[in-house]
Design an enzyme around this catalytic site. Sequence first.
Site, short mmCIF file in Angstrom:
data_model
loop_
_atom_site.label_atom_id
_atom_site.label_comp_id
_atom_site.label_asym_id
_atom_site.label_seq_id
_atom_site.Cartn_x
_atom_site.Cartn_y
_atom_site.Cartn_z
N HIS A 129 37.51 42.95 48.48
CA HIS A 129 37.36 41.50 48.27
C HIS A 129 36.86 40.90 49.60
CE1 HIS A 129 38.94 37.33 47.88
NE2 HIS A 129 38.98 37.54 46.58
N ASP A 206 45.52 45.90 51.34
CA ASP A 206 45.45 44.62 50.63
C ASP A 206 46.03 44.86 49.24
OD1 ASP A 206 44.74 42.55 48.98
OD2 ASP A 206 42.63 42.50 49.55
N GLN A 209 46.17 42.79 44.30
CA GLN A 209 46.07 43.15 42.88
C GLN A 209 47.01 44.30 42.52
OE1 GLN A 209 44.57 41.33 40.78
NE2 GLN A 209 43.22 40.12 42.08
N LYS A 232 49.59 35.38 42.33
CA LYS A 232 49.11 36.43 41.41
C LYS A 232 50.27 37.19 40.78
CE LYS A 232 44.87 37.16 44.10
NZ LYS A 232 43.82 36.52 43.29
N CYS A 370 34.31 37.32 44.23
CA CYS A 370 34.51 37.40 45.69
C CYS A 370 34.37 38.84 46.16
CB CYS A 370 35.86 36.85 46.11
SG CYS A 370 36.00 35.10 45.83
N1 PMP Z 1 42.30 40.56 47.96
C1 PMP Z 1 42.16 40.79 46.65
C2 PMP Z 1 42.01 42.20 46.17
C3 PMP Z 1 42.17 39.72 45.77
O1 PMP Z 1 42.03 39.94 44.45
C4 PMP Z 1 42.34 38.41 46.26
C5 PMP Z 1 42.34 37.20 45.33
N2 PMP Z 1 41.33 37.21 44.38
C6 PMP Z 1 42.48 38.23 47.63
C7 PMP Z 1 42.47 39.32 48.45
C8 PMP Z 1 42.68 36.87 48.23
O2 PMP Z 1 43.90 36.35 47.82
P1 PMP Z 1 44.26 34.84 48.10
O3 PMP Z 1 43.09 34.03 47.58
O4 PMP Z 1 45.51 34.61 47.32
O5 PMP Z 1 44.44 34.69 49.56
#
Ligand code: PMP
Length: 412
Positions: A129, A206, A209, A232, A370
């Site tokens: 991401h 990270d 997910q 999430k 993203c």
């Molecule tokens: N890493 C991953 C794999 C994500 O899916 C996301 C959110 N889509 C993020 C980071 C960023 O998370 P946040 O917007 O809650 O900071």
Amino acid sequence: MTTALQTPFDVAAIRRDFPILGRQVNGSPLIFLDSAASSQMPQVVIDRLVQYQTHEHANVHRGVHTLSQEATTAYEGVRRKVRELIGAKEDREIVFTRGTTEAINLVAHGYGRSFLGAGDEIILSALEHHANIVPWQMLCEDKGCVIRVIPMDDRGVLDMDAYRELLNERTKFVSVTHVSNALGTVNPVGEIIRLAHERGVPVLVDGAQAAPHMRVNVQELDADFYTFSGHKMCGPTGIGILYGKAELLEKMKPWQGGGDMILSVSFEKTTYNAIPHKFEAGTPPIAAAIALGAAIDYLQAIGLDAIAAYEHELLAYATERVGAIPGVTIIGTAPEKAAVLSFVIDGVHPHDIGTILDQEGIAVRAGHHCAQPVMKRMGVPATARASFAFYNTRAEVDALVAGISTVKEIFG
Ligand code: PMP
């Protein structure tokens, strides 16, 4: 709480816990297939927010008065719950952040700026991401370090041989996603960490997910840092977690200065507070943290293993049904996947898929998620993405399949 502890997995009871799942969208019952972006909140979590705001609100760590002490106890109690959830050794290894993004930025800043320099290499994966790319690029711009990328195959599986070859004496950090938000691939993070540790290289995972969908144990993984977001996993927005091994957090510099992160301040010199407070400058998102505690209780009452098994079965069903529709291609076909089904339809832009499905009350995501490098590697500008949670059902998958047929008719 009404659900939980009922076997077999009682999805109808679970759904009654989520008031939003009862609403209509564009004249149809809401079918929410966008939990990878942000999941929904059960009533117990909403109630906890309201209870705090109505009866308990005060700032933490600052007051001798009763409300402040109660708020502090509740807030710090969630730190313990998070520690238990992810199997960390100590409460002080849990730092509250605004979310995964802030947690990764904190490490890139607090660790990267002190311990990485010109020519040092940071390994990321092709599945990241943007939140796990851009902070490292910003660091590289300032410090002259270099990003190396573990490639993946056409299914979205990382090439572990290539990873082994990328690891070398210049490698100083590895940062990889546990589960891909764009394709759903579950990465072999245990093995990635083991190989990095053979060279003494720390690893950030990270888990944005992963934490909502499976049992995570940071000590079993031996992760040095692990990050995830409350919103999430049935909690509110504005709260996230950075887990870090105590010895690493201790040697890191704080990244924001202000109240609460200090022991003493004079115009000549400031001494910093102990971890984790050193990384929590200013008034934290107290209400969100406390509600995250309720979300963790809720998830644990159902059981992360039960959630993982149910979602696995649902994803297999969705993959089979959506994959069988002529003209539909599933993007991301790794053998190990969690909760995400990305797809394209011949001749239809994903945004049109999203818009037409929305007219039937079906919420999917359309775009690059993203993760523009993932899209580029898979040779698509964007995908439609259905992402699942334990409150979704086979009937909702059937509705998605019918919705896709409507999209095809309109564009046929
Ligand atoms: N890493 C991953 C794999 C994500 O899916 C996301 C959110 N889509 C993020 C980071 C960023 O998370 P946040 O917007 O809650 O900071």
